[in-house]
Enzyme design. Structure first.
Site, short mmCIF file in Angstrom:
data_model
loop_
_atom_site.label_atom_id
_atom_site.label_comp_id
_atom_site.label_asym_id
_atom_site.label_seq_id
_atom_site.Cartn_x
_atom_site.Cartn_y
_atom_site.Cartn_z
N LYS A 1 0.88 -1.17 0.00
CA LYS A 1 0.00 0.00 0.00
C LYS A 1 0.91 1.21 0.00
O LYS A 1 2.12 1.08 0.18
CB LYS A 1 -0.91 0.01 1.23
CG LYS A 1 -0.17 -0.26 2.55
CD LYS A 1 -1.12 -0.43 3.73
CE LYS A 1 -1.74 -1.80 3.81
NZ LYS A 1 -3.17 -1.81 3.53
N ARG A 2 0.35 2.42 -0.20
CA ARG A 2 1.17 3.61 -0.09
C ARG A 2 1.82 3.66 1.29
O ARG A 2 1.29 3.11 2.26
CB ARG A 2 0.32 4.86 -0.35
CG ARG A 2 -0.03 5.06 -1.80
CD ARG A 2 1.19 5.22 -2.67
NE ARG A 2 1.79 6.51 -2.46
CZ ARG A 2 1.67 7.54 -3.28
NH1 ARG A 2 0.99 7.42 -4.41
NH2 ARG A 2 2.25 8.70 -3.02
N THR B 1 -8.68 -1.68 -0.03
CA THR B 1 -9.16 -2.60 -1.06
C THR B 1 -8.14 -3.71 -1.28
O THR B 1 -8.49 -4.82 -1.69
CB THR B 1 -9.43 -1.87 -2.40
OG1 THR B 1 -8.33 -1.00 -2.66
CG2 THR B 1 -10.71 -1.07 -2.33
N LYS C 1 -8.38 -7.95 -1.90
CA LYS C 1 -7.69 -8.74 -2.94
C LYS C 1 -6.89 -9.86 -2.30
O LYS C 1 -6.86 -11.00 -2.80
CB LYS C 1 -6.75 -7.82 -3.75
CG LYS C 1 -7.47 -6.74 -4.53
CD LYS C 1 -6.52 -5.65 -5.02
CE LYS C 1 -7.32 -4.42 -5.45
NZ LYS C 1 -6.48 -3.22 -5.67
C1 F58 Z 1 -8.29 5.74 -0.43
N1 F58 Z 1 -7.96 7.12 -0.67
C2 F58 Z 1 -8.52 5.43 1.02
N2 F58 Z 1 -6.86 8.78 -1.79
O1 F58 Z 1 -7.39 5.82 1.78
C3 F58 Z 1 -8.75 3.93 1.16
O2 F58 Z 1 -9.05 3.61 2.48
C4 F58 Z 1 -9.92 3.53 0.26
O3 F58 Z 1 -10.06 2.15 0.24
C5 F58 Z 1 -9.69 4.02 -1.15
O4 F58 Z 1 -9.45 5.41 -1.17
C6 F58 Z 1 -10.88 3.74 -2.05
O5 F58 Z 1 -12.05 4.19 -1.46
C7 F58 Z 1 -7.06 7.45 -1.59
O6 F58 Z 1 -6.50 6.60 -2.26
C8 F58 Z 1 -5.96 9.33 -2.60
O7 F58 Z 1 -5.06 8.68 -3.08
C9 F58 Z 1 -6.11 10.81 -2.90
C10 F58 Z 1 -5.36 11.17 -4.15
C11 F58 Z 1 -5.41 12.65 -4.41
C12 F58 Z 1 -4.97 13.49 -3.24
C13 F58 Z 1 -5.69 13.12 -1.99
C14 F58 Z 1 -5.68 11.62 -1.71
#
Ligand code: F58
Length: 814
Positions: A548-549, A656, A660
């Site tokens: 994950k990030r 997510t 997976k």
């Molecule tokens: C992610 N958000 C959530 N944001 O952190 C994760 O829990 C969730 O499963 C997923 O969304 C899908 O609903 C996320 O990935 C970003 O990467 C943004 C990108 C642009 C800037 C702000 C955050």
């Protein structure tokens, strides 16, 4: 699909000659890859046309999914899977004397997203097409997607990504649908004969939006929808003025500026960049998309706006596209000439908003000053939306409560006035959803409680899902085959059918087959690890994966501290009882996120030391795989025994990757956060390993005043591990190089309660060790995980959106 191996082979050769322009003797793997894609596209394009014609003829209501990110990954295997051509293509390619998997490696990932949010959008367009819903995804055609990550001396180094440097096989340019987009300038107030006010925006700049369409092939391949991505270009008409005034060079400078808009994806996850170019990106793609939606509507309805809300629903993927709300208002009021209330009621029936985070630093705000400069007319419209909302609605519900008014206002007062995009999104939408049950509950109770009081029916939940076509059938073909040998072969579209595997969880033969496949997948991953990092790992070891990030709230540092504790236990007692373990990480850090990069460095330094320490006899290995991305996830997920989902409760909206991994038979070690809770419900508490504080306990601890030093002094092992960061044990000759991590956990307050959850996490892993030692118990748990993940199919998510929000009918394409 009525196509045989011989004719597909012929088609590949034909395209090698006529599309790629080479021949069998000279062709590189890349050329072959292009030829195969062209052969696939021959089947796909025809279906795009048929789909569009059917939707037009039936004049269907459609969803328009606006997202700044679509993390699509690779297409070839996925399109073959969805079109039902995998076997034929593999045979054809083999008959041509080529290695299919090697050819697939030629495809660059289309990485137009950061992480979960962008990948969710990609899964959703797959499901929409599969379920035959009329839908279009709108986004930006970034020239550079998410950066490529190199690891140099243990540190992350970013390099630009070029996914389409020499063209991309899947996209089609549509110059016939170019849009012109205004920016900057000023607003003039005019009065007509009757004294009615009219606002005229005189833009300072016009930018051209060029659409590129990517076909999205549904599984079963009847519907092929499109993903429409906008590329910015200098507008011809605008530059001619400058050019004619003798400003050839100035015109070139403007070209460069215009083309900068779609140059690069902002690499932040869960932080707000707050940059002018980012606001322009948002407006640019929203304005192009709204114009495109209107153009399509007018083809069927001309200037009759009375059916617009019946035909169009627009889903905002987070607040990033929220500027579409004032943009539609601007068009309806300033251009079409509708009066405000009619236009506003249309908007409020068209937009719906998905929230993906509660983290305060990720909630978007734009300075009013910036807005006024870039989008002066939109700022006026936002003020008007706000004053009507505060006067008509807030005062009704909260009388003279100024504090609530201040909180609900779209404009935040203060040192610098800001536009709150979250409030705008809630006010302008008819539905707002969170992405897992607990998250949606917190959206109501903690983030928008007063809005929930005003509009209790507005807030809802749609739990995320993932497409089982990519994330099981295509990435784990052996397991897919085993499943199809035991249950109905249509499980990829009826994932609940996996439940019929539950009785097999006790069957020794099935256990053996299932675990044999897991082992084979681990052997393959071990090769990848060897190639990428030169580390050798034993496929019989327990593979523990966190992908994950890199973010403090996701707590890779907790995993690392525990690995160091295991290492210490092994050094103190070489007979320490644990199964052989390999800890595997994949994570990109935002380039400007200092501590996240330090954590990557620490993982790599700890890995170097442990992997070369002969005293521990290979009982422990640590691997950081560079450049984590969709195509690497597809190789890692099928090989995981344990899935690390260890965010602080209340911080991960859903997750997510957790879905997976569990779908592919990994056991979750997780907190009661996001979708972990629902995964535990589905798999049953005995088949996941839950640890740590829950949301209420986190709140209570924080309210009482959390002191990380209590845990440091209260836990001998934890103290010893944290003190290790100050030595040069992992960074020979450079003591203290890793100290910043310890400081963040002690001196800076440990914002994500890592130390509070440490002991419970360590206990959870001891439980894992025990379970893993009984092969049959472990196999049973793994099988039950696969069998019970049906809920986390993105088709179910899409059906939830359709029933709760979009109200679409499916549309059969013949
Ligand atoms: C992610 N958000 C959530 N944001 O952190 C994760 O829990 C969730 O499963 C997923 O969304 C899908 O609903 C996320 O990935 C970003 O990467 C943004 C990108 C642009 C800037 C702000 C955050």
């Amino acid at each position: 699909m009525n196509l045989d191996v011989a004719s597909f082979k012929q088609s590949i050769i034909k395209h090698l000659h006529v599309t790629v322009g080479t021949d069998e003797n000279k062709a590189s793997d890349k050329a072959w890859w292009n030829a195969i894609c062209a052969a696939v596209n021959e089947l796909v394009y025809e279906r795009v046309t048929r789909t569009q014609k059917t939707h037009f003829q039936k004049d269907t209501r459609a969803v328009h999914y606006l997202s700044l990110e679509f993390l699509m990954g690779r297409f070839l295997k996925n399109n073959l899977t969805n079109i039902g051509l995998t076997d034929i293509a593999q045979k054809a390619v083999a008959e041509l004397g080529l290695d299919f998997n090697q050819i697939c490696e030629e495809e660059p990932d289309m990485a137009l997203g950061n992480g979960g949010l962008g990948r969710l959008a990609a899964c959703f367009v797959d499901s929409l097409a599969t379920l035959d819903y009329p839908a279009i995804g709108y986004g930006i055609h970034y020239e550079h997607g998410l950066f490529t990550q190199d690891i140099q001396h243990g540190r992350q180094v970013e390099r630009p990504d070029s996914w389409r440097e020499y063209g991309n096989a899947w996209e089609i340019c549509r110059p016939e649908s170019i849009q012109e987009i205004p920016l900057y300038g000023y607003v003039e107030t005019q009065y007509d004969e009757s004294g009615k006010i009219h606002k005229e925006w005189h833009p300072g700049r016009i930018i051209k939006g060029v659409p590129w369409d990517i076909p999205v092939v549904g599984y079963g391949a009847n519907t092929v929808n499109i993903l429409r991505l906008w590329e910015s270009r200098a507008s011809d008409f605008f530059n001619w003025d400058v050019f004619n005034a003798g400003g050839y060079l100035d015109a070139q400078v403007e070209n460069v500026q215009a083309e900068t808009i779609s140059k690069v994806l902002y690499p932040n996850d869960n932080t707000d960049a707050g940059k002018e170019l980012r606001l322009i990106q948002q407006y640019f793609f929203c304005a192009c998309s709204i114009k495109d939606i209107i153009r399509r509507y007018k083809r069927a309805h001309e200037n009759d706006w009375s059916h617009f809300v019946d035909q169009v629903v627009i889903q905002l993927n987070d607040t990033h596209p929220a500027i579409a709300i004032p943009e539609l208002m601007r068009i309806l009021v300033d251009r079409v000439g509708l009066d405000w209330s009619e236009a506003w009621s249309m908007c409020q029936n068209i937009f719906a908003y998905t929230n993906h985070t509660l983290l305060p630093e990720a909630l978007e705000k734009w300075s009013v000053r910036l807005f006024e400069k870039v989008l002066p007319r939109h700022l006026e419209i936002i003020y008007e939306i706000n004053s009507r909302f505060l006067e008509d609605i807030v005062s009704q519900h909260f009388a003279d409560n100024d504090e609530v008014k201040r909180k609900l206002s779209i404009i935040e007062e203060g040192h610098e006035k800001m536009v709150r995009m979250g409030n705008l999104s809630v006010i302008g939408s008819f539905k707002v959803n969170g992405v897992a049950q607990i998250h949606s509950k917190l959206v109501k109770s903690d983030l928008f409680p007063e809005f929930d009081q005003i509009w209790p029916d507005k807030f809802t939940n749609v739990t995320n899902g993932v497409t089982p076509r990519r994330w099981l059938k295509s990435c784990n073909p052996k397991l897919a085959k085993l499943i199809s040998a035991h249950i109905d072969a249509d499980w990829p579209v009826h994932l609940d059918k996996l439940k019929s595997l539950v009785p097999l969880a006790d069957d020794p033969q099935f256990q053996q087959d299932f675990m044999q496949i897991k082992l084979e997948n681990k052997v393959e991953l071990a090769h990848v690890i060897k190639t990428l990092t030169d580390v050798e790992v034993d496929p019989n070891a327990l593979f523990d994966i966190q992908i994950k990030r890199l973010h403090e709230y996701k707590r890779q540092q907790l995993n690392l501290i525990h690995i160091m504790a295991l290492y210490r236990r092994l050094l103190q007692n070489p007979d320490y009882d644990m199964p052989k373990r390999v800890f595997i990480f994949g994570a990109k850090a935002a380039p400007g996120y200092y501590l996240a990069k330090e954590i990557i460095y620490a993982i790599n330094k700890v890995a170097d030391r442990i992997n070369t320490d002969e005293r521990i006899k290979d009982k422990l290995k640590v691997v950081f795989l560079p450049n984590y991305r969709v195509s690497l996830a597809e190789k890692m997920i099928p090989a995981a025994d344990v899935s690390e989902q260890i965010s602080l409760a209340g911080k991960e909206a859903s997750g997510t990757g957790n879905m997976k991994l569990a779908l592919n038979g990994a056991i979750t070690v997780g907190t009661l956060d996001g979708a972990n809770i629902e995964i535990a419900e589905e798999a049953g508490e005995d088949n996941v390993v839950i640890f740590g504080l829950d949301v209420d306990e986190v709140k209570a601890l924080q309210a009482q005043g959390y002191n990380p030093w209590d845990y440091y002094y209260g836990n001998e092992e934890l103290k010893a591990v944290l003190d290790w960061f100050d030595t040069d044990y992992f960074t020979p000759g450079k003591p203290g190089e890793l100290s910043e991590i310890k400081r963040s956990l002690l001196d800076y307050g440990d914002s994500y309660l890592t130390l509070a959850d440490y002991q419970s996490y360590s206990d959870a892993h001891q439980k894992v060790d025990k379970l893993y030692q009984d092969k049959s118990v472990w196999a049973k748990m793994a099988i039950i995980n696969t069998a019970t993940m049906g809920k986390f199919n993105s088709d179910r998510s899409i059906r939830d959106y359709v029933n709760k929000i979009w109200k679409l009918d499916d549309c059969n394409v013949k």
